[in-house]
Design an enzyme around this catalytic site. Structure first.
Site, PDB file in Angstrom:
ATOM      1  CE1 TYR A 108      40.281  39.586  36.450  1.00 47.30           C
ATOM      2  CE2 TYR A 108      41.530  39.626  38.767  1.00 47.30           C
ATOM      3  CZ  TYR A 108      40.940  39.068  37.841  1.00 47.30           C
ATOM      4  OH  TYR A 108      40.575  37.969  37.952  1.00 47.30           O
ATOM      5  CD  GLU A 196      38.148  37.719  35.255  1.00 47.25           C
ATOM      6  OE1 GLU A 196      38.876  36.822  35.816  1.00 47.25           O
ATOM      7  OE2 GLU A 196      38.027  37.761  34.113  1.00 47.25           O
TER       8      GLU A 196
END
Ligand code: GDP
Ligand code: MN
Length: 387
Positions: A108, A196
């Site tokens: 991530y 993101e």
């Protein structure tokens, strides 16, 4: 403005962030047509603004162009089911078809603004994938963070440091600093609030790809990039936004709630204060509505009709602060709007203060409408009338 995954990935490409080969299609037949036989397996992904597509069965694999068509058909046949992020769910109008990656690891990586330090914060975790919310709740210490000093900017050593701190698989090391540099560059170039990548995929043959893209742009920075106007038009409006647009308001100027006191105010701040005043008076507001600049009869009528026709309002509390918009103009607008509307009538409570207040009050008085003196008094009266 939130972007769809395919739009976010278009920005990634511009910044040199590796994304899987793929294309966007608005119909299953078109998705199949564009599927070239040199690819052994595809992934077909619903294009919606909501997250959680994987868990909702809206990310699926396909092994032939025919398969791409039927999988796309299946994904588009039903809306994204409601989840915590969007309790209404969302229609699927298109899909992104990509070459399927053989994913070995999912990390991530994101950049956002940290309000406390007033700096961009880069966040990295080795636990990427579909359970990242759980990771941030249960193992927040596993997320490595770097608060960037914007006067100095980003340097590759920051990315190396983050990869080390987050204990990313060594396979990420080489590509990672440039990928973080890419999102840092995009963050500023396009005025983003959030970028993101989840998952940032490491493939079994050692390559790194942004497998997903979530980009939130700051609406106040959109003017810098007129090209986004076009994208904005392709993005779906929710019901409240569509109603606001039909009434000639900005999409953010109206929101429905489940109370019975309708509200109209000028300025988002005053509109929210009005809702607070209703709540403080023991009532429940039916909506948020900021009439925006100017308040001629047509605009007031549109707002009035929007609220009485689409909420459970039993009374309307109109709270106007005359600044550049003069009270006499607003008063004229209110009187004319209510004389010409064909929608149902509800009792009105009006508070009018500021520029040309005297003239405004006179116009209302002549029309047999009596304004209240203060916001709290108005809220109390409105709550009483709604009961
Ligand atoms: P989200 O659930 O809306 O965040 O959608 P994602 O784009 O993140 O996809 C969900 C999950 O599908 C990912 O976490 C991956 O595990 C899986 N996935 C997506 N694309 C691929 C792919 O090309 N190959 C493999 N093996 N899995 C994929
Ligand atoms: Mn994702």
């Amino acid at each position: 403005m939130n972007l769809m995954e395919y739009q976010g990935k278009e920005l990634f490409r511009r910044a040199g962030i590796p994304v899987p080969r793929g294309y966007h299609a608005a119909a299953p037949a078109r998705a199949a047509e564009l599927a070239t036989p040199d690819v052994p397996e595809w992934v077909v992904k619903a294009q919606v603004l909501m997250g959680g597509r994987g868990k909702a069965g809206k990310v699926k694999f396909a092994k032939s162009p025919d398969d791409v068509a039927s999988v796309a058909e299946e994904i588009m046949a039903t809306p994204m089911p409601p989840n915590r992020q969007n309790p209404k769910g969302e229609r699927v109008n298109s899909v992104l078809v990509e070459e399927k990656l053989s994913i070995a690891k999912e990390a991530y990586c994101a950049i956002a603004i940290d309000r406390t330090t007033k700096r961009p914060v880069i966040m990295v975790s080795r636990f990427g994938g579909m359970d990242i919310e759980e990771v941030s709740e249960k193992h927040p210490e596993s997320i490595a963070k770097f608060f960037v000093d914007t006067a100095i900017g980003y340097s590759p050593f920051i990315g190396r440091e983050l990869a080390f701190q987050a204990e990313l698989d060594p396979g990420y090391r080489k590509a990672f600093p440039a990928i973080v540099g890419g999102i840092y560059e995009l963050f500023f170039r396009y005025g983003a609030k959030l970028i993101e990548i989840n998952p940032l995929a490491l493939t079994s043959d050692g390559r790194v790809f942004a497998s997903d893209a979530k980009v939130e742009l700051d609406d106040d920075a959109l003017y810098k990039n007129p090209e986004f106007k076009e994208w904005q038009e392709t993005l779906p409006l929710d019901e409240d936004e569509a109603l606001a647009a039909q009434a000639g308001l900005g999409t953010r100027n109206f929101r429905r709630f489940d109370g019975n006191v309708g509200t109209i105010a000028n300025g988002a701040g005053l509109a929210m204060a009005t809702m607070d005043a209703v709540r403080n008076a023991g009532g429940n507001f039916a909506n948020f509505l900021d009439v925006g600049g100017g308040a001629n009869a047509e605009r007031v009528r549109n707002c009035y009709e929007l609220v009485v026709n689409h909420t459970g309002a039993k009374v309307m509390f109109i709270n106007i602060f005359g600044g550049i918009t003069r009270c006499d103009e607003v008063a004229k607008g209110i009187v004319e709007a209510l004389n010409t509307t064909k929608s149902r009538k509800v009792p009105l409570v009006i508070r009018l203060t500021g520029t040309n207040e005297e003239q405004g009050r006179k116009i209302l008085a002549d029309a047999k409408m009596t304004p209240v003196e203060t916001m709290d008094e108005g809220a109390a009266r409105a709550v009483e009338l709604a009961a």
